[in-house]
Scaffold this motif. Structure first.
Motif, short mmCIF file in Angstrom:
data_model
loop_
_atom_site.label_atom_id
_atom_site.label_comp_id
_atom_site.label_asym_id
_atom_site.label_seq_id
_atom_site.Cartn_x
_atom_site.Cartn_y
_atom_site.Cartn_z
N ASP A 158 -32.58 -18.33 3.76
CA ASP A 158 -33.94 -18.84 3.87
C ASP A 158 -33.86 -20.22 4.53
OD1 ASP A 158 -36.59 -19.41 3.65
OD2 ASP A 158 -36.71 -19.24 1.47
N PHE A 159 -33.66 -20.21 5.84
CA PHE A 159 -33.32 -21.45 6.54
C PHE A 159 -34.51 -22.39 6.72
CE2 PHE A 159 -30.13 -18.31 8.09
CZ PHE A 159 -29.03 -18.89 7.48
N SER A 160 -35.72 -21.85 6.82
CA SER A 160 -36.89 -22.72 6.91
C SER A 160 -37.04 -23.55 5.63
CB SER A 160 -38.16 -21.89 7.13
OG SER A 160 -38.14 -21.28 8.39
N ALA A 161 -36.91 -22.88 4.48
CA ALA A 161 -37.00 -23.59 3.19
C ALA A 161 -35.88 -24.61 3.05
CB ALA A 161 -36.98 -22.60 2.04
N ALA A 162 -34.68 -24.26 3.52
CA ALA A 162 -33.54 -25.17 3.43
C ALA A 162 -33.79 -26.43 4.25
CB ALA A 162 -32.27 -24.47 3.91
N ALA A 163 -34.30 -26.25 5.47
CA ALA A 163 -34.57 -27.40 6.33
C ALA A 163 -35.67 -28.28 5.74
CB ALA A 163 -34.98 -26.92 7.72
N ILE A 164 -36.73 -27.66 5.24
CA ILE A 164 -37.82 -28.43 4.65
C ILE A 164 -37.32 -29.20 3.43
CG2 ILE A 164 -40.03 -28.23 3.44
CD1 ILE A 164 -40.64 -25.84 5.28
N ALA A 165 -36.45 -28.59 2.64
CA ALA A 165 -35.92 -29.27 1.45
C ALA A 165 -35.14 -30.52 1.83
CB ALA A 165 -35.03 -28.31 0.65
N ILE A 166 -34.42 -30.48 2.93
CA ILE A 166 -33.68 -31.67 3.38
C ILE A 166 -34.64 -32.78 3.79
CG2 ILE A 166 -32.14 -32.55 5.19
CD1 ILE A 166 -30.70 -29.84 5.09
N PHE A 167 -35.73 -32.41 4.45
CA PHE A 167 -36.73 -33.44 4.81
C PHE A 167 -37.42 -33.99 3.56
CE2 PHE A 167 -36.44 -31.51 9.06
CZ PHE A 167 -36.32 -32.67 9.82
N VAL A 168 -37.65 -33.16 2.56
CA VAL A 168 -38.21 -33.65 1.29
C VAL A 168 -37.24 -34.64 0.64
CG1 VAL A 168 -38.88 -32.99 -1.06
CG2 VAL A 168 -39.64 -31.62 0.90
N ALA A 169 -35.95 -34.33 0.70
CA ALA A 169 -34.94 -35.24 0.16
C ALA A 169 -34.98 -36.58 0.90
CB ALA A 169 -33.55 -34.62 0.28
N MET A 170 -35.22 -36.55 2.20
CA MET A 170 -35.34 -37.79 2.98
C MET A 170 -36.49 -38.65 2.47
SD MET A 170 -34.72 -36.80 6.96
CE MET A 170 -35.22 -38.46 7.39
N ILE A 171 -37.63 -38.02 2.23
CA ILE A 171 -38.79 -38.77 1.75
C ILE A 171 -38.51 -39.39 0.39
CG2 ILE A 171 -41.20 -38.56 1.03
CD1 ILE A 171 -41.47 -36.29 3.10
N LEU A 172 -37.95 -38.61 -0.52
CA LEU A 172 -37.66 -39.11 -1.86
C LEU A 172 -36.59 -40.20 -1.82
CD1 LEU A 172 -37.68 -35.73 -3.82
CD2 LEU A 172 -39.44 -37.51 -3.83
#
Length: 280
Positions: free
Chosen positions: A79-93
């Motif tokens: 699920d690569f879209s979710a994986a990429a989005i999760a990394i960007f969420v980690a950046m924000i946090l």
């Protein structure tokens, strides 16, 4: 024959003492199993010891760590879209935990170390494993070597940052920051995960970009940190309009726009090193 009235006060006192003793024993057992965090800091020339940790900034750090771990799991499940989005969420946090700590006066050595470990997972291990699950595994041994170069680059970058944190020029980063490097890899995966890489040279090109980003993290190339921008002072109204336009452009196609944005930032360091005028 008269019945004696029970002494309820003595019974209540015994119950209270029993509860207090139970609480003391439970607390002692927890202390034996889980060592309490004790930090020592110097205040007005005197050393003070503090037990416990600050909750608020560490909650943001934990959220970033969770996002990085989730990205790894999502990548393993293709699920690569979710994986990429999760990394960007980690950046924000990750961007919020330090700012929250400074704004609330809750900075601590524990928080700094915890943040570095979370960054290693979210911006080192997670992007490398997601990229490996996506495409690098098709390159065999070369693929996992590229993934390891990225992980090692992130680890060395974070270690060097921690050593120089008190002496480095805050206006500039030495080497590409690990969140920006992770963003390049995450955006690559997000944009290209539906594309079939039949041509071997395309696989090699993507692997080269990931390896290059990993090496840029440990380079001496300088990157603008944006830390000298004062968000508390007044700015011209046109600045707010520019921010709204940038957000609107990103919203058109978030994956592509974020990829272009972070590739431009990654290229800005080498371009500045080549074309900047030397200081006299």
């Amino acid at each position: 024959m008269s019945l004696e009235k029970p002494d309820t006060d003595n019974v209540q006192d015994k119950n209270d003492k029993g509860e207090e003793e139970f609480a003391r024993r439970a607390h002692r057992m927890v202390d034996e199993v889980i060592e309490e965090v004790v930090e020592e800091e110097e205040v007005d020339g005197k050393k003070e010891r503090h037990r416990g940790i600050y909750l608020l900034p560490n909650l943001f750090t934990t959220g970033a760590l969770f996002s990085g771990f989730y990205a790894i799991v999502a990548g393993m499940n293709n699920d690569f879209s979710a994986a990429a989005i999760a990394i960007f969420v980690a950046m924000i946090l990750d961007g919020l935990d330090g700012r929250v700590a400074r704004m609330t006066g809750t900075e601590s050595a524990f928080g700094a170390e915890y943040d570095s470990l979370a960054d290693m997972v979210s911006f080192g291990v997670a992007p490398a494993l997601v990229a490996f699950s996506w495409m690098l595994k098709d390159l065999g041994q070369a693929g996992w070597i590229v993934a390891f170069v990225f992980v090692a680059g992130a680890a060395l970058r974070l270690a060097r940052f921690n050593v120089h944190v008190g002496t480095a020029d805050k206006k500039w980063f030495t080497g590409l920051p690990s969140p920006a490097a992770a963003a390049v890899v995450a955006a690559l995966v997000w944009v290209l995960h539906d594309i079939s890489f039949d041509a071997f040279w395309l696989q090699v090109l993507v692997a080269f970009v990931i390896a290059a980003v990993g090496l840029l993290m440990v380079s001496n190339v300088r990157y603008y940190s944006f830390k000298d921008i004062d968000l508390k002072n007044r700015v011209p109204f046109v600045v707010l309009i520019a921010v709204v336009l940038i957000l609107a452009i990103i919203a058109i196609d978030p994956a592509t726009m974020l990829l272009l944005l972070f590739i431009a930032y990654g290229a800005s360091g080498p371009l500045y090193a080549v074309f900047a005028k030397p200081n006299k």
